[in-house]
Design a protein around this motif. Sequence first.
Motif, PDB file in Angstrom:
ATOM      1  N   ASN A  59       0.834  -1.183   0.000  1.00 64.55           N
ATOM      2  CA  ASN A  59       0.000   0.000   0.000  1.00 64.55           C
ATOM      3  C   ASN A  59       0.880   1.248   0.000  1.00 64.55           C
ATOM      4  OD1 ASN A  59      -1.656   2.175   1.011  1.00 64.55           O
ATOM      5  ND2 ASN A  59      -3.160   0.634   1.612  1.00 64.55           N
ATOM      6  N   ALA A  60       0.806   2.027  -1.062  1.00 62.90           N
ATOM      7  CA  ALA A  60       1.626   3.232  -1.181  1.00 62.90           C
ATOM      8  C   ALA A  60       1.267   4.256  -0.104  1.00 62.90           C
ATOM      9  CB  ALA A  60       1.466   3.849  -2.571  1.00 62.90           C
ATOM     10  N   LYS A  61      -0.010   4.354   0.244  1.00 65.52           N
ATOM     11  CA  LYS A  61      -0.439   5.292   1.287  1.00 65.52           C
ATOM     12  C   LYS A  61       0.192   4.900   2.626  1.00 65.52           C
ATOM     13  CE  LYS A  61      -4.572   7.078   3.583  1.00 65.52           C
ATOM     14  NZ  LYS A  61      -6.021   6.999   3.694  1.00 65.52           N
ATOM     15  N   PHE A  62       0.207   3.609   2.919  1.00 68.29           N
ATOM     16  CA  PHE A  62       0.835   3.123   4.151  1.00 68.29           C
ATOM     17  C   PHE A  62       2.318   3.489   4.159  1.00 68.29           C
ATOM     18  CE2 PHE A  62       3.272  -0.126   6.384  1.00 68.29           C
ATOM     19  CZ  PHE A  62       2.690  -0.093   7.635  1.00 68.29           C
ATOM     20  N   ASP A  63       3.006   3.233   3.061  1.00 67.60           N
ATOM     21  CA  ASP A  63       4.430   3.551   2.973  1.00 67.60           C
ATOM     22  C   ASP A  63       4.679   5.037   3.200  1.00 67.60           C
ATOM     23  OD1 ASP A  63       4.869   0.872   2.388  1.00 67.60           O
ATOM     24  OD2 ASP A  63       5.045   1.216   0.224  1.00 67.60           O
ATOM     25  N   GLN A  64       3.832   5.868   2.645  1.00 68.88           N
ATOM     26  CA  GLN A  64       3.962   7.323   2.808  1.00 68.88           C
ATOM     27  C   GLN A  64       3.761   7.714   4.274  1.00 68.88           C
ATOM     28  OE1 GLN A  64       0.848   9.620   0.978  1.00 68.88           O
ATOM     29  NE2 GLN A  64       2.045  11.503   1.027  1.00 68.88           N
ATOM     30  N   LYS A  65       2.763   7.140   4.918  1.00 69.39           N
ATOM     31  CA  LYS A  65       2.486   7.462   6.328  1.00 69.39           C
ATOM     32  C   LYS A  65       3.638   6.993   7.215  1.00 69.39           C
ATOM     33  CE  LYS A  65      -1.726   8.935   5.512  1.00 69.39           C
ATOM     34  NZ  LYS A  65      -2.579   9.905   6.131  1.00 69.39           N
ATOM     35  N   GLU A 117      -4.146  -0.244  10.398  1.00 70.13           N
ATOM     36  CA  GLU A 117      -5.200   0.679   9.981  1.00 70.13           C
ATOM     37  C   GLU A 117      -5.039   2.048  10.627  1.00 70.13           C
ATOM     38  OE1 GLU A 117      -8.667  -1.649  10.897  1.00 70.13           O
ATOM     39  OE2 GLU A 117      -8.559  -2.719   8.960  1.00 70.13           O
ATOM     40  N   LEU A 120      -2.671   3.927   8.516  1.00 71.93           N
ATOM     41  CA  LEU A 120      -3.336   4.423   7.306  1.00 71.93           C
ATOM     42  C   LEU A 120      -4.188   5.651   7.589  1.00 71.93           C
ATOM     43  CD1 LEU A 120      -4.418   1.107   5.574  1.00 71.93           C
ATOM     44  CD2 LEU A 120      -2.769   2.778   4.724  1.00 71.93           C
ATOM     45  N   GLN A 123      -3.031  11.287  10.451  1.00 68.40           N
ATOM     46  CA  GLN A 123      -2.998  12.609   9.823  1.00 68.40           C
ATOM     47  C   GLN A 123      -2.027  13.489  10.589  1.00 68.40           C
ATOM     48  OE1 GLN A 123      -4.681  13.543   7.009  1.00 68.40           O
ATOM     49  NE2 GLN A 123      -5.363  11.436   6.899  1.00 68.40           N
TER      50      GLN A 123
END
Length: 125
Positions: A59-65, A117, A120, A123
């Motif tokens: 998951n790219a979003k996970f990697d970014q976070k 989760e 993910l 914020q």
Amino acid sequence: MIKTLSFRGLLGFGIATLLSSTVLANEGLSQEEANTIVKEDLASTQVMTEVCPAIIGKNAKFDQKIQLLIQSYLQDYSDKSMTFDKIQADSEYKSVLDEARQAAKETSNDEQKSVCEEVLAYQPE
């Protein structure tokens, strides 16, 4: 000696510290203690990178976070030139990482999924 925390507890504490408006220094911690907390947070984050892809998929979003968390934690380290790659060679970090990996093994799949989760949904302020 570092108290062993659960995988979820370690992450929860790390995110709470990150999201908190109080600075570690205000908590009455020595710089060494504050650095240890940063190492614990980084270790839990590293373990998440090892565990979460099997649970939530790549998951790219996970990697970014995760990268955001790593950078946020490093901002609280006393040596401002410290990088995630450099800290990997630290003997205390290696010990904390081993503890985090063991704690992850002892954590239920549901708790692991919940932690993944949470990342993910993270914020940054």
